[in-house]
Design an enzyme around this catalytic site. Structure first.
Site, PDB file in Angstrom:
ATOM      1  N   ASP A  46      30.884-138.122  15.744  1.00  5.94           N
ATOM      2  CA  ASP A  46      30.216-137.684  14.513  1.00  5.94           C
ATOM      3  C   ASP A  46      31.143-136.972  13.526  1.00  5.94           C
ATOM      4  O   ASP A  46      30.883-136.975  12.325  1.00  5.94           O
ATOM      5  CB  ASP A  46      29.033-136.780  14.853  1.00  5.94           C
ATOM      6  CG  ASP A  46      27.961-137.566  15.594  1.00  5.94           C
ATOM      7  OD1 ASP A  46      28.016-137.606  16.837  1.00  5.94           O
ATOM      8  OD2 ASP A  46      27.105-138.179  14.947  1.00  5.94           O
ATOM      9  N   TYR A  85      20.135-137.847  14.103  1.00  7.32           N
ATOM     10  CA  TYR A  85      20.292-136.579  14.817  1.00  7.32           C
ATOM     11  C   TYR A  85      20.672-135.441  13.877  1.00  7.32           C
ATOM     12  O   TYR A  85      21.334-135.665  12.873  1.00  7.32           O
ATOM     13  CB  TYR A  85      21.416-136.721  15.858  1.00  7.32           C
ATOM     14  CG  TYR A  85      21.019-136.330  17.257  1.00  7.32           C
ATOM     15  CD1 TYR A  85      20.453-137.269  18.111  1.00  7.32           C
ATOM     16  CD2 TYR A  85      21.200-135.033  17.733  1.00  7.32           C
ATOM     17  CE1 TYR A  85      20.090-136.927  19.406  1.00  7.32           C
ATOM     18  CE2 TYR A  85      20.841-134.693  19.021  1.00  7.32           C
ATOM     19  CZ  TYR A  85      20.292-135.635  19.857  1.00  7.32           C
ATOM     20  OH  TYR A  85      19.940-135.285  21.140  1.00  7.32           O
TER      21      TYR A  85
HETATM   22 CU   LIG Z   1      20.706-135.895  22.797  1.00  8.56          CU
END
Ligand SMILES: [Cu+2]
Length: 645
Positions: free
Chosen positions: A301, A385
């Site tokens: 990320d 996320y």
């Molecule tokens: Cu997770």
């Protein structure tokens, strides 16, 4: 020349670039390098001056500012690095970095989605799923990684995941289009093929959580308000912060997001340095499902998406309570246009319960102090996320990093009636594969100066001999770490292992070198084989702790360019040199992992999970530095006497 007004806005050499500086850098590069329209600005960030320059800086001194820029030319599939002198409007360095793919930009996320939605091949593949309105399909970019195929080494690729909404505000992640995987060439922004893996029905039920779609809220919550009638206890000048005895500088860049610099604590009038720089250096989320649609899933990320690029604007939500000071983050879009994420960083104070307490039984007189902590935070959304990065500073000298994991699981549709082995069903026909999140944090310690050393400390049970006749003895055994290979280690529950960062040149009141203790929190080890491609590319997951001698070129635990990398870069490569690390300027790197075996309760939106570490002074001070925290005024007593709770 840049307006002198701009230089007045800058009062510290580590202050992030301001919009005028960024615009000037882009202009200088365009003019001097005749950049074609296919060239993207991947990141424009402050080129931090050397440690020497920063430490020697005196306020009001003139600051020479430089920018570090990563560019990518889609026409020729080439990455460039540039260093620009901002006030001289000159390109000081220009370098082609062969064979690498820099971070994907936010623009590419948007353009990639449009390319997939416009692809005839993709629309054809969707027919089986009964998609009538293509605008309801969501396409999340997802990095392609590297799996030994030629195209992964020679093209700029994405392998998006696709989902179907029922209307524009529906949570599309509830309906993954499982059997269809478009592959996109990000250089031409074209779908090069659509891979099909067999039909899996869309999960039948919606999974919404947004306030406007909820019909039933609990009704028994009374307001809880935090008021600070006299304002906060911190002062801010630019990006420099003072809070009680703490001083530091806030930084931000597109890749790492929030960074902390020159963190010090004022001890008996003396400003004592602790950390020169602390930052998230990399992270990776590997998934543990071997099926064809899931086995390639992993996300770096920081190095593939950019934690700063993905930062939220916190003014819109209710992320912090109390008196809040926000800081903006300035960057560019990939075409070099200035972009500001308003309120990307939030700073505020929190009450944190009891700092310390003792009741003298004979006097029946309790002494208690409330703990106050300063919170410096930022939250990033990487597609489905959310990652929140919360640094906490405490009055007793503790420093904590807490990473908050929330948002929406990466979900897959599952054949009805079957039970998944590599994850859990979270709703009918909808499953969340098992995965792990590994974060690496880089802590450049300057504990009372640059020359530091690190000890690994293990608690051991004593020998069973006549001195230990009750067999109760145990002690802490410190081992000085002399070289990089010796420092590579994991947490160890069996020995309550911790690390001690010391300055041998300065002794405390009891004759020991001043130190800070590093205490890991929840952690795990990777479950994928050592030969798994993602793991070769994320060498930093091989150990929890790494120590290196400071090198300004070593910043990112998986190397400078992990996107589509082939592995072997970063910590694993640097520490193979086995350089000495005793009594020198050291960097302490910590890898922490969270093993996520999803639960139905993680759906439709995930309650926050936490992971982090703690730094505690260990003989850094001569005694409890929070002894001088005054009692809090009483709320209950009308006579204004001190309170007891
Ligand atoms: Cu997770």
């Amino acid at each position: 020349m840049l307006d002198t007004l701009v230089s007045k806005k800058i009062n510290h050499p580590l202050q992030p670039l301001v919009p005028e500086e960024i615009a000037s850098v882009v202009q200088t590069l365009r003019t001097e390098k005749h950049l074609g329209k296919e060239v993207r600005f991947i990141s424009v960030a402050l080129k931090e001056p050397s440690k020497q320059e920063v430490n020697d800086f005196k306020s009001n001194q003139e600051i020479g500012r430089k920018a570090f820029v990563v560019l990518f030319d889609n026409l020729v599939n080439e990455c460039y690095e540039a260093i620009v002198s901002i006030y001289d409007e000159t390109v000081l360095a220009w370098k082609h970095i062969p064979g690498v793919q820099p971070t994907m930009s936010a623009d590419e996320q948007i353009e990639c989605e449009a390319a997939v939605l416009n692809s005839e091949k993709f629309r054809e593949a969707l027919k089986a799923y009964g998609v009538n309105d293509i605008s309801l399909v969501m396409v999340d970019i997802w990095s392609a990684g590297y799996y030994g195929n030629e195209e992964e080494g020679t093209m700029r690729l994405a392998r998006p995941l696709c989902f179907l909404r029922t209307d524009p505000t529906d949570n599309g992640y509830a309906r993954p289009i499982e059997g269809v995987r478009p592959v996109v060439d990000l250089n031409t922004m074209k779908v090069i093929r659509v891979e099909e893996y067999g039909f899996v029905p869309l999960p039948p039920e919606p999974g919404n959580y947004a306030a406007h779609r909820m019909t039933n809220f609990r009704s028994d919550i009374k307001p809880l308000e935090i008021t600070q009638p006299d304002g906060p206890s911190f002062t801010v000048e630019g990006y420099q912060v003072s809070w009680q005895k703490w001083n530091f500088v806030i930084g931000f860049n597109p890749r790492e997001g929030l960074t902390l610099h020159q963190l010090s604590y004022k001890d008996k009038g003396e400003v004592r340095s602790i950390l020169y720089r602390a930052s998230l250096s990399e992270m990776v989320v590997p998934y543990g499902d071997p099926t064809d649609t899931q086995k390639r899933k992993n996300a770096f990320d920081t190095g593939e998406y950019g934690m700063g690029t993905c930062a939220n604007s916190l003014e819109l939500g209710c992320d912090c309570l109390g008196y809040i000071r926000y800081f903006d983050a300035h960057m560019t879009d990939s075409r070099g246009n200035p972009l500001t994420i308003k309120n990307a960083i939030c700073m505020h104070e929190e009450d944190y319960g009891i700092l310390w307490k003792h009741t003298d039984r004979r006097l029946n007189k309790p002494e208690v102090r409330r703990s106050r902590r300063l919170v410096i935070s930022s939250v990033s959304t990487v597609e489905n996320y959310e990652y929140g990065f919360f640094w906490y500073l405490y009055q007793d000298g503790n420093i904590q990093l807490e990473i908050k994991l929330t948002g929406i699981l990466s979900l897959a549709a599952f054949q009805p009636g079957l039970k998944p082995k590599y994850g859990n069903l979270v709703a009918p026909g909808l499953y969340a594969p098992n995965h792990q999140h590994f974060f690496n944090v880089r802590c450049d310690f300057d504990l009372d100066g640059e020359e530091n050393a690190v000890y690994e400390v293990n608690v051991v049970a004593d020998e069973l001999d006549e001195r230990n006749s009750f067999e109760n003895a145990f002690y802490a055994k410190s081992t000085l770490l002399e070289t990089e290979s010796q420092a590579r280690a994991n947490l160890n529950l069996a020995s309550s292992r911790y690390w001690k960062i010391v300055n041998h040149k300065r002794k405390n009141r009891v004759g020991e070198p001043v130190a800070y203790k590093f205490l890991g929190g929840d952690n795990c080890i990777p479950f994928a084989s050592k030969n798994a491609w993602w793991r070769k590319r994320a060498g930093f997951v091989e150990h929890h702790v790494w120590v290196t001698p400071f090198d300004e070129k070593e910043n990112y635990a998986a190397g400078d360019y992990p996107n589509q990398s082939q592995g072997g870069d970063g910590l694993i490569k640097w520490t193979a040199n086995d350089r000495p690390i005793n009594d020198t300027d050291i960097v302490f790197w910590y890898t922490m992992g969270h093993t996520h075996i999803p639960r139905p309760e993680d759906y439709p939106v995930m309650p926050t999970a936490y992971i982090g570490f703690l730094l505690k002074p260990l003989g850094f001070f001569d005694e409890n530095p929070a002894n001088d925290v005054p009692p809090s005024p009483s709320k209950s007593a009308s006579n204004g006497k001190s309170c007891c709770h």
